[in-house]
Enzyme design. Structure first.
Site, PDB file in Angstrom:
ATOM      1  N   LEU A  80       0.844  -1.192   0.000  1.00 51.51           N
ATOM      2  CA  LEU A  80       0.000   0.000   0.000  1.00 51.51           C
ATOM      3  C   LEU A  80       0.877   1.239   0.000  1.00 51.51           C
ATOM      4  O   LEU A  80       1.751   1.386  -0.821  1.00 51.51           O
ATOM      5  CB  LEU A  80      -0.960  -0.049   1.192  1.00 51.51           C
ATOM      6  N   ILE A  81       0.676   2.121   0.963  1.00 48.84           N
ATOM      7  CA  ILE A  81       1.351   3.411   0.942  1.00 48.84           C
ATOM      8  C   ILE A  81       2.544   3.411   1.896  1.00 48.84           C
ATOM      9  O   ILE A  81       2.491   2.812   2.975  1.00 48.84           O
ATOM     10  CB  ILE A  81       0.371   4.556   1.302  1.00 48.84           C
ATOM     11  N   ALA A 143      10.970  -1.435   4.941  1.00 50.41           N
ATOM     12  CA  ALA A 143       9.828  -1.827   4.115  1.00 50.41           C
ATOM     13  C   ALA A 143      10.334  -2.537   2.863  1.00 50.41           C
ATOM     14  O   ALA A 143      11.380  -2.194   2.323  1.00 50.41           O
ATOM     15  CB  ALA A 143       9.009  -0.597   3.728  1.00 50.41           C
ATOM     16  N   ALA A 158      13.441  -0.321   1.513  1.00 48.76           N
ATOM     17  CA  ALA A 158      13.755   1.010   2.039  1.00 48.76           C
ATOM     18  C   ALA A 158      14.053   0.871   3.522  1.00 48.76           C
ATOM     19  O   ALA A 158      13.177   0.519   4.317  1.00 48.76           O
ATOM     20  CB  ALA A 158      12.585   1.970   1.814  1.00 48.76           C
ATOM     21  N   CYS A 174       2.434   1.337   5.117  1.00 53.40           N
ATOM     22  CA  CYS A 174       2.227   0.038   4.468  1.00 53.40           C
ATOM     23  C   CYS A 174       0.880  -0.572   4.811  1.00 53.40           C
ATOM     24  O   CYS A 174       0.672  -1.775   4.665  1.00 53.40           O
ATOM     25  CB  CYS A 174       3.352  -0.928   4.809  1.00 53.40           C
TER      26      CYS A 174
END
Length: 297
Positions: A80-81, A143, A158, A174
């Site tokens: 996701l983000i 991540a 990352a 996430c």
């Protein structure tokens, strides 16, 4: 035949997310054509990126993030983000898994094992969980979100070094509610920057992937095929040790899934968690040639 795969280390420095995407695509094309694998290292100016595991975010929400001074990009990676910014070591491996192990689950597990080894070198007790990535307790320190097509990987990991963690307060990192984020600096209570971290990452990556590392061409040189064999070796000794070589060829190290690799399957469909393979994909051992598999952050 035999021997360890050669991976070019390409240091992009501080680059925009869009520029990093262009560099990745260039190396993906080269790797598919049979050129050397690549390991792209960089940092990004503040940017929020979204993956494919969600319908598009509401424009108002994205506008709110842009008002913070960050860019926003939708990507084709899993997950996701998440946030990328200065002080975060971003690593984009562009590998043909045919030279390693043709399994996306193995690959994600190997990335996790690489970061676990790095953290251990710093004296940090990190772990994995059903949520893809690497954690210190309930706080994510690294991540992972990847894309794989025709067995060639892109996107990657990352690792928070001395990142300004306040950027993460504006999102659910996430997509995992109730969890936090941390960094090497936060855990060690001292400043640990990207430059200090890179040698540890390269050593752990070389050991886990049983490969040779060479210096790739500098950004903007126009050269993408890498240096001639034997030039600019970055294999080097691990930080603080006298060791000069990786695992011996034929050790079989890269043919075995990492311990507990089943943990990279991600949450069960419908759990609301966003890490791991897309719900309903039913795929754990990697995509058939020509498909585009994604694994989430």
């Amino acid at each position: 035949m035999g021997g360890r795969p050669v991976v070019q280390v390409v240091r992009l420095g501080l680059v925009s997310y869009q520029e990093a995407l262009k560099q990745q695509q260039a190396y993906v094309n080269l790797t598919r054509s049979g050129s050397a694998h690549a390991l792209l290292l960089c940092q990004h100016p503040p940017v929020y990126t979204t993956g494919i595991r969600h319908k598009p975010y509401p424009p108002a929400q994205l506008d709110r993030l842009r008002l913070l001074g960050a860019d926003v990009h939708r990507t084709n990676r899993g997950g996701l983000i998440t946030f990328h910014g200065p002080g975060q070591l971003v690593c984009y491996p562009v590998l043909n898994l045919s030279s390693f192990q043709k399994s996306v689950r193995w690959y994600v597990g190997a990335l996790e094992e690489t970061i676990l080894s790095l953290c251990s070198g710093f004296g940090i007790r990190a772990s994995t969980s059903p949520h893809t990535g690497v954690w210190v307790g309930d706080n994510k320190i690294c991540a992972i979100g990847i894309h794989c097509g025709h067995w060639v990987t892109s996107h990657g990991l990352a690792l928070n070094c001395n990142t300004d963690l306040s950027w993460f307060r504006h999102i659910v990192p996430c997509g995992v509610p109730g969890k936090g984020v941390t960094s090497l600096s936060a855990e060690l209570q001292r400043d640990v920057g990207v430059d200090e971290t890179v040698p540890h990452l390269l050593h752990a990556f070389r050991e886990r992937f049983c490969c040779r590392l060479t210096d790739g061409p500098p950004p903007g040189s126009g050269q993408t095929d890498g240096p001639p064999p034997g030039s600019g070796q970055t294999d080097g000794p691990p930080p603080g040790s006298g060791q000069t070589d990786g695992p011996p060829p034929g050790s079989g190290q890269t043919d075995e899934p990492p311990p507990g690799s089943g943990q990279t399957d991600g949450p069960p469909p419908g759990s609301g968690q966003t890490d791991g393979p897309p719900p309903g994909s039913g795929q754990t051992d990697g995509p058939p040639p020509g498909s585009g598999q994604h694994r989430g952050e």
